[in-house]
Design an enzyme around this catalytic site. Structure first.
Site, PDB file in Angstrom:
ATOM      1  N   ASP A   1      14.965  22.978 -33.160  1.00 42.31           N
ATOM      2  CA  ASP A   1      15.132  21.833 -32.264  1.00 42.31           C
ATOM      3  C   ASP A   1      13.801  21.261 -31.769  1.00 42.31           C
ATOM      4  O   ASP A   1      13.770  20.169 -31.199  1.00 42.31           O
ATOM      5  CB  ASP A   1      15.970  22.233 -31.044  1.00 42.31           C
ATOM      6  CG  ASP A   1      17.379  22.640 -31.416  1.00 42.31           C
ATOM      7  OD1 ASP A   1      17.957  21.979 -32.304  1.00 42.31           O
ATOM      8  OD2 ASP A   1      17.908  23.606 -30.839  1.00 42.31           O
TER       9      ASP A   1
ATOM     10  N   GLU B   1       0.795  -1.219   0.000  1.00 43.84           N
ATOM     11  CA  GLU B   1       0.000   0.000   0.000  1.00 43.84           C
ATOM     12  C   GLU B   1       0.834   1.278   0.000  1.00 43.84           C
ATOM     13  O   GLU B   1       0.353   2.354  -0.319  1.00 43.84           O
ATOM     14  CB  GLU B   1      -0.952   0.024   1.206  1.00 43.84           C
ATOM     15  CG  GLU B   1      -0.289   0.012   2.571  1.00 43.84           C
ATOM     16  CD  GLU B   1       0.098  -1.393   3.008  1.00 43.84           C
ATOM     17  OE1 GLU B   1       0.814  -1.511   3.997  1.00 43.84           O
ATOM     18  OE2 GLU B   1      -0.307  -2.360   2.327  1.00 43.84           O
TER      19      GLU B   1
ATOM     20  N   ASN C   1       2.727  -5.595   9.519  1.00 45.83           N
ATOM     21  CA  ASN C   1       2.785  -5.002   8.193  1.00 45.83           C
ATOM     22  C   ASN C   1       2.807  -3.470   8.260  1.00 45.83           C
ATOM     23  O   ASN C   1       3.533  -2.802   7.513  1.00 45.83           O
ATOM     24  CB  ASN C   1       1.590  -5.472   7.365  1.00 45.83           C
ATOM     25  CG  ASN C   1       1.752  -5.159   5.878  1.00 45.83           C
ATOM     26  OD1 ASN C   1       2.772  -5.472   5.287  1.00 45.83           O
ATOM     27  ND2 ASN C   1       0.743  -4.534   5.296  1.00 45.83           N
TER      28      ASN C   1
ATOM     29  N   ASP D   1       5.906  -1.149   6.899  1.00 43.95           N
ATOM     30  CA  ASP D   1       5.706  -0.086   5.906  1.00 43.95           C
ATOM     31  C   ASP D   1       6.270   1.241   6.398  1.00 43.95           C
ATOM     32  O   ASP D   1       6.859   1.998   5.624  1.00 43.95           O
ATOM     33  CB  ASP D   1       4.213   0.067   5.599  1.00 43.95           C
ATOM     34  CG  ASP D   1       3.698  -1.041   4.697  1.00 43.95           C
ATOM     35  OD1 ASP D   1       4.511  -1.609   3.948  1.00 43.95           O
ATOM     36  OD2 ASP D   1       2.502  -1.355   4.761  1.00 43.95           O
TER      37      ASP D   1
ATOM     38  N   ASP E   1      22.901  19.948 -29.685  1.00 44.57           N
ATOM     39  CA  ASP E   1      23.436  20.850 -30.691  1.00 44.57           C
ATOM     40  C   ASP E   1      24.829  21.301 -30.259  1.00 44.57           C
ATOM     41  O   ASP E   1      25.305  20.934 -29.191  1.00 44.57           O
ATOM     42  CB  ASP E   1      22.504  22.043 -30.916  1.00 44.57           C
ATOM     43  CG  ASP E   1      22.337  22.903 -29.660  1.00 44.57           C
ATOM     44  OD1 ASP E   1      22.894  22.528 -28.614  1.00 44.57           O
ATOM     45  OD2 ASP E   1      21.674  23.942 -29.741  1.00 44.57           O
TER      46      ASP E   1
END
Length: 919
Positions: free
Chosen positions: A666, A352, A755, A759, A394
């Site tokens: 260009d 997530e 979890n 995270d 260039d």
């Protein structure tokens, strides 16, 4: 107070501006604003009416003047019609942005799981899952808001402007007095003002020249050889000429109106004065934008790769979650608990934080680049910056200095000639088109202005503007009103094409083949010295006409040359070496000739692998040219179409191509490149086409941008690797444990909290350090590698998870339902610490901490999460999470497990890198 003074005072009061408010009712019908119940005319009718109206009527209806609006008038109109912005370009509202931050497949999935948990009365799981969704959404919202504000500030530094005529209020009052009292006054002439395009309003009078973007829908008032590129609107590659005459009422297609200029197109050559008739979303371009069903750009390769990984994990979830449900349901007999556990596994598989990590990494990269004088107009371009392996650039102003010096002014035979300088000065002084660096260098010779007594002796009659087909431009001046002189300067070969005579002292001689050979030899010798040679020619004509065209550029007399020195920058050589050291091949694409280009390449240390000329490119088909663009690294005498074709074929060959340019010629190549790079001093069309703007026209600045782009790319890849491998390993461990344990290996709440903490530990990844070797070569997205990486590294954590199961079962006797809390506490700590440890193991191929140091913030975040996880189990709140304190002798075993995990992961890294490489 006299009547005139009273009138001026009354006019400046708000109530006295009713005349302008009456004009605004007309603007309402043109722009569709206001609250009138009448249906506004269609856009086609509006443009057709503007095209066919007499100039005086159009000016009167728009409340304008040939010399433009006053500042007060423009402000009032702007308050009524709004800024000159396309609707979809405006930033979204806060609520819409918040919804956009929430609306990703992972958050929607988590929200569904939170709802299921709520309906099954699992309030703790509901709170934890909701917290994860809230954290992810708010972090993304905060990061994107900060990023957007920074981007807006950066864009403001390079925003396109338009040259507008502005009269002061005294001039307006004077005109009113003239009409009201029939008094002759002489107000000050209008001044030219550079305004941001968004400030334009209907009625503004705009001055246009080569290179300008058309800032709104305009009606031409005056034009001289005005050619526009409408490719962005119609797809036509050839320029279209526009005129100042009245439009044809029979024309129904607005794009066929030859006196209307459309927002978003650009001036290729010529000059014009035009009046704004529609702005913002009420322009033709705005109407097209509103009717588009998909206004977003196509996803980049990296975005497509991220989406592919996301759906890979989601598909993996749809397979694994039912397996977890069935195994636990049949082995434990509690289907409700098994369902909640399966839902928690689904949460554990959901990355997530991926949208937030990607956004914050890009935003951080853009901010860092801005400090290095690189402005990112589009955040997604950073990935292409890091992946770029070919840079086309260039020559003038990039390899060389922006400052050009006039080194020589000679006659046809190489002798110094002040007369040639005088002709060149008159040409540069009187031209109104795009003044390039060559003109600036000529005009620095102010003594010529004095010697020729320009203001007294000369009057401009007409001009024939520059274009990239002729590669020359002419002005016609009247000397003392007794004759006209057409003075032409441009590329040597183009000037020679229109000359049939040469001036030798005071004599005029035919341009014979022998003399032509002598001219070519002399100019080639000047080129070989690194000088850029411009030829000057002229002819005298009777003062019988005031309008001249390209057809008059014939039978000219070649009078001599002006030669310019464009020395290389001191930083160019080390910058080229640095870019090549980082795996970027440099190719020079220039309109200049091959001799000057070769000289500059030699001076900056760029080895030449052959030179391919534009004339040779014309004779090649795409298959032949595709092979040659890889072989050659210098391309000279190119047209804009040649540059675009070379870039396109390099991309077709599988390269990630950057193009750096700043001129009108260009723009096609900038659009064709994977990453268009321009500078803040570029013409409008070049800045509009570019993805990245350099505040300093230097390859060294570009090299810093390439490095930062690669850092950004690598850090995003770290998170994806960590998430994919860690989630795969966790689910593998869950399946093993579920099949053999008489109880759940971890409660749903435990999985969710673990979890969430994991995270949080990864929030600092965008700010992590990157190993030097990962910056040496371009970084390419390889979605297929993620699946292989997941399969190789995921099961490693499962090995040590199973080892922890055995330790808890056999050593600490957590082998029954009664002792399941002890088992779950032991796996909770080991699982969290091993997951957090993998952050440091996977972030580098080297030995972490010793050979590759992580950023301090990442160390702080991961260490904090580890300590918090242990505190949850060992602290006073353990019972709240349905955990219990672990015995002290558990931690030596934990240390052994973590050491074993780190050693095996390091060995696997070495094996994997040798076999597949490490990106």
């Amino acid at each position: 107070m006299n009547p005139l003074k009273k009138f001026v005072v009354r006019l400046t009061r708000p109530r006295a501006m009713s005349r302008h408010f009456r004009r605004l009712t007309i603007l309402e019908s043109i722009t569709g604003t206001g609250v009138s119940k009448e249906v506004p005319p269609t856009l086609a009718q509006t443009l057709s009416a503007a095209a066919t109206a007499d100039t005086d009527i159009l000016l009167r209806e728009l409340g304008s003047h040939m010399e433009g609006l006053t500042a007060n008038q423009a402000d009032q109109v702007r308050e009524h019609v709004g800024p000159n912005e396309i609707e979809h370009e405006k930033p979204p509202s806060g609520w819409y942005h918040l919804w956009h931050s929430y609306r990703n497949p992972f958050n929607l999935l988590l929200s569904l799981l939170a709802l299921v948990s709520y309906l099954t009365h699992d309030m703790k799981a509901t709170i934890v899952i909701s917290s994860m969704v809230l954290l992810s959404t708010l972090l993304r919202f905060w990061q994107e808001t900060k990023s957007n504000k920074a981007a807006d500030k950066l864009k403001a530094m390079v925003s396109n402007t338009a040259t507008v005529l502005r009269r002061d209020l005294a001039a307006d009052a004077a005109e009113e007095a003239l009409q009201y009292f029939n008094i002759q006054l002489h107000p000050k002439p209008a001044s030219r003002v550079e305004l941001p395009i968004k400030k334009l309003v209907p009625g503004d009078v705009v001055i246009l020249s080569a290179g300008d973007m058309i800032p709104a829908d305009l009606r031409v008032l005056n034009a001289k050889d005005l050619f526009l590129s409408q490719a962005a609107m119609t797809g036509e590659s050839l320029p279209v000429e526009k005129f100042a005459h009245h439009g044809n009422p029979a024309i129904t297609n607005p794009l066929d109106l030859d006196n209307i200029l459309f927002m978003g197109t650009n001036v290729v050559s010529g000059s014009a004065t035009a009046i704004v008739v529609a702005t913002g979303s009420h322009t033709y371009f705005g109407a097209l934008a509103q009717r588009m069903t998909a206004t977003d750009r196509a996803p980049t390769a990296f975005q497509a790769g991220v989406n592919k990984v996301s759906w890979l994990l989601i598909r993996f979830m749809f397979v694994m979650v039912p397996l977890v449900l069935l195994i636990n349901g049949f082995t434990k007999g509690d289907w409700v608990e098994a369902f909640l556990f399966a839902m928690s596994v689904a949460v554990g598989l959901t990355p997530e934080m991926l949208p937030m990590i990607v956004t914050s990494t890009l935003a951080k990269g853009a901010v860092v680049l801005s400090r290095k004088k690189v402005i990112v107009k589009r955040l997604d371009a950073i990935q292409n910056f890091g992946a770029m392996n070919v840079l086309c650039t260039d020559k003038t102003g990039t390899l060389t200095q922006d400052k050009i010096f006039l080194a020589r002014h000679t006659d046809v035979f190489g002798e110094v000639s002040d007369q040639v300088l005088g002709y060149a000065y008159l040409n540069s002084y009187y031209q109104t088109g795009l003044k390039n660096l060559l003109d600036v260098a000529v005009l620095e010779h102010a003594e010529v202005h004095r010697d020729l007594n320009v203001m007294q002796h000369y009057r401009k009659v007409d001009e024939i503007p520059f274009d990239f087909q002729r590669r020359r431009m002419s002005v016609v001046v009247s000397e003392r009103d007794d004759h006209h002189e057409l003075i032409c300067k441009g590329a040597v070969e183009e000037i020679l094409n229109v000359c049939n005579r040469v001036q030798h002292g005071t004599q005029i001689e035919p341009l014979t083949p022998a003399l032509l050979q002598q001219v070519n030899t002399l100019t080639a010798a000047l080129n070989a010295e690194g000088l850029r040679v411009v030829a000057v020619a002229m002819k005298e004509t009777p003062p019988t006409k005031e309008v001249y065209s390209v057809a008059d550029e014939s039978d000219l007399i070649l009078v001599g040359y002006i030669a310019f020195l464009d020395p290389p920058k001191e930083s160019t050589a080390p910058a080229i070496a640095a870019l090549q050291a980082h795996g970027v091949t440099i190719k020079i694409l220039t309109g200049d000739n091959e001799l000057v280009t070769a000289k500059i390449c030699h001076e900056v240390g760029l080895p030449m692998h052959g030179v391919l000329l534009g004339s040779a490119i014309e004779a090649l088909d795409d298959v032949e040219l595709a092979a040659l663009v890889e072989q050659y690294n210098v391309f000279a005498k190119l047209s804009p179409a040649h540059k675009e074709r070379i870039v396109r074929l390099l991309k077709t060959n599988g390269n990630v191509v950057g193009f750096m340019g700043d001129g009108i010629n260009d723009a096609p190549a900038l659009r064709a490149a994977d990453i268009g790079i321009s500078v803040d001093t570029a013409v409008d069309i070049a800045k509009e086409a570019a993805d990245i703007i350099l505040l300093e026209k230097s390859l060294m600045v570009l090299e810093k941008g390439v490095v930062e782009g690669r850092k950004t790319f690598v850090n995003m890849l770290k998170y994806i690797k960590m998430t994919a491998s860690s989630n795969f390993g966790n689910v593998f461990s869950v399946l093993i444990a579920s099949a053999f344990l008489p109880f759940l290996p971890m409660l749903p709440l435990h999985l969710l909290v673990q979890n969430l903490l994991y995270d949080v530990s990864q929030i600092a990844i965008p700010f992590d350090n990157v190993d030097e070797e990962l910056l040496k070569q371009p970084q390419h997205w390889k979605p297929g590698d993620i699946s292989r990486f997941m399969i190789y590294f995921g099961p490693i954590s499962s090995i040590f998870d199973v080892s922890t199961f055995a330790i808890m079962w056999f050593i600490f006797h957590a082998d029954s339902v009664a002792s399941q809390t002890l088992f779950q506490s032991g796996w909770f700590v080991e699982g969290l610490l091993s997951q957090t440890l993998i952050v440091h193991m996977i972030r580098t191929r080297k030995l972490p901490f010793l050979h590759s140091r992580p950023a301090g913030l990442l160390v702080f975040m991961t260490a904090s999460v580890m300590l918090l996880g242990i505190f949850i189990v060992m602290g006073p709140f353990a019972h709240y999470f349905k955990l219990q304190a672990l015995p002290p002798d558990y931690f030596p075993f934990l240390l052994l497990v973590l050491i074993g995990y780190a050693v095996l992961a390091q060995l696997m890294k070495t094996h994997y890198a040798r076999r597949f490489g490490w990106q």
